[in-house]
Design an enzyme around this catalytic site. Structure first.
Site, PDB file in Angstrom:
ATOM      1  N   GLU A 130       1.650  14.683  25.071  1.00 46.18           N
ATOM      2  CA  GLU A 130       2.614  14.379  26.123  1.00 46.18           C
ATOM      3  C   GLU A 130       2.130  15.002  27.421  1.00 46.18           C
ATOM      4  O   GLU A 130       1.285  15.896  27.414  1.00 46.18           O
ATOM      5  CB  GLU A 130       4.007  14.929  25.787  1.00 46.18           C
TER       6      GLU A 130
ATOM      7  N   GLY B  90      11.886  23.075  25.976  1.00 45.44           N
ATOM      8  CA  GLY B  90      10.592  23.443  26.513  1.00 45.44           C
ATOM      9  C   GLY B  90       9.562  22.360  26.240  1.00 45.44           C
ATOM     10  O   GLY B  90       9.756  21.492  25.387  1.00 45.44           O
ATOM     11  N   CYS B  91       8.455  22.412  26.962  1.00 45.87           N
ATOM     12  CA  CYS B  91       7.436  21.357  26.833  1.00 45.87           C
ATOM     13  C   CYS B  91       6.801  21.356  25.446  1.00 45.87           C
ATOM     14  O   CYS B  91       6.705  20.304  24.802  1.00 45.87           O
ATOM     15  CB  CYS B  91       6.382  21.508  27.926  1.00 45.87           C
ATOM     16  N   TYR B  92       6.366  22.531  24.973  1.00 37.71           N
ATOM     17  CA  TYR B  92       5.822  22.593  23.614  1.00 37.71           C
ATOM     18  C   TYR B  92       6.883  22.178  22.593  1.00 37.71           C
ATOM     19  O   TYR B  92       6.609  21.428  21.650  1.00 37.71           O
ATOM     20  CB  TYR B  92       5.376  24.014  23.283  1.00 37.71           C
TER      21      TYR B  92
END
Length: 334
Positions: free
Chosen positions: A306, A153-155
């Site tokens: 990011e 996942g992004c986090y």
């Protein structure tokens, strides 16, 4: 030249995948698919994502037609809903495709997490065991041999890239839990319209404290408990995470810098700041994760940034594709 398919190409992350793979020197996009109920079926990619007009003019097809071309495909990217990927992964694996899944469907080993956090019963426990977690900087040797790469996942990407080196080098105090405040742009919620994501409603606000879906992923992959406090920010893309930890005695700034340098010196998509702290502006529309930190007494605050659609999704997926097939890690990315 490898033939690839992208499923879910009408979404934000899917569009970035199309952009990267379109300019990849060793890949050919065979088809781009959308769901069977999508309003974008038969539309041009550049009609939906107009910034790509005269650059990418592929036409969307319905996922129902994917069976017609499965024998000629080397790799598949799934930028789809978790339940959709859950069903599509076994199909494409049975067709000898290498699968890069951007959903959460095959990230975690604990089958129960999917019912508790994602609301569905996972039916493919054996595939869960055999999937490789696509945190590219940390799992390269496994990725090189994998048939199913489950993208983080992004986090979870941002947070793990910060904490893994510090945990591995055993410089964090065992008695204090890392506290993570992270803010994501609205694109993290996807392209589908909702009241919370509308222009007049969006604000800076915390959400899903203790219950966010990335919490069990972060804890499982780090192997330590954390307190994760996600926030929705009033901007379109990017993540910035501020992580507070207590250090063991006598750990200095130079020690932390040396640790990050040890793990990331030859990792082209990780940028370590020595004098400054990262910002979203520095990573927006860029494939990097930027890391900086400040120490006072025995406490460290690490800041990481990011682009959630790139290093947190599409760029990392293409990075894993490059690793898997033996190309330069940054081919088509930078």
């Amino acid at each position: 030249m490898l033939n690839v398919v992208i499923v879910g190409a009408s979404g934000y992350a899917g569009a970035e995948l199309v952009n990267y793979m379109h300019r990849h020197r060793f890949a050919n996009i065979k088809k781009i698919f959308v769901s069977k109920n999508s309003l974008n079926i038969d539309k041009l990619f550049s009609d939906v994502h107009q910034q790509f007009k005269n650059i990418v003019d592929l036409r969307f097809d319905t996922i129902r037609n994917c069976t017609l071309i499965k024998k000629n495909i080397d790799a598949v990217f799934l930028a789809t809903d978790h339940r959709v990927s859950h069903s599509l992964v076994p199909f494409f694996l049975s067709s000898n495709c290498i699968v890069f899944d951007l959903s959460a469907s095959y990230r975690m080993n604990n089958k129960k997490v999917y019912l508790d956090y994602y609301g569905f019963v996972h039916e493919y426990e054996e595939l869960l065991k055999n999937s490789v977690y696509g945190l590219a900087e940390w799992e390269q040797e496994k990725i090189k041999k994998a048939n199913l790469i489950a993208l983080p996942g992004c986090y979870a990407t941002c947070i793990q890239l910060v904490l893994k080196p510090l945990i591995k080098e055993n410089v964090l105090c065992d008695k204090n839990i890392p506290i993570i405040n992270a803010i994501s742009g609205v694109s993290g919620a996807g392209r589908k319209a909702s009241l919370n994501n509308s222009f007049c409603e969006v604000s800076l606000q915390p959400y899903n404290i203790f219950t966010h879906r990335h919490t069990p992923e972060i804890i499982e992959k780090l192997g330590v408990p954390v307190i994760f406090i996600p926030h929705l920010g009033p901007f379109s893309r990017g993540i910035i995470a501020t992580i507070t930890c207590k250090l063991k005695p006598n750990v200095k700034s130079i020690d932390i810098h040396n640790i990050f340098n040890k793990f990331y010196k030859n990792k082209p998509l990780i940028r370590i700041y020595k004098k400054y702290l990262p910002s979203i502006k520095s990573v927006e529309k860029q494939p990097f994760c930027d890391i900086g930190f400040v120490i006072k007494d025995d406490y460290i605050v690490i800041v990481a940034a990011e682009d959630n659609l790139l290093k947190g999704a599409a760029a990392q997926a293409v990075q894993c594709f490059n690793v898997r097939f033996g190309f330069s890690e940054t081919e088509s990315i930078i």
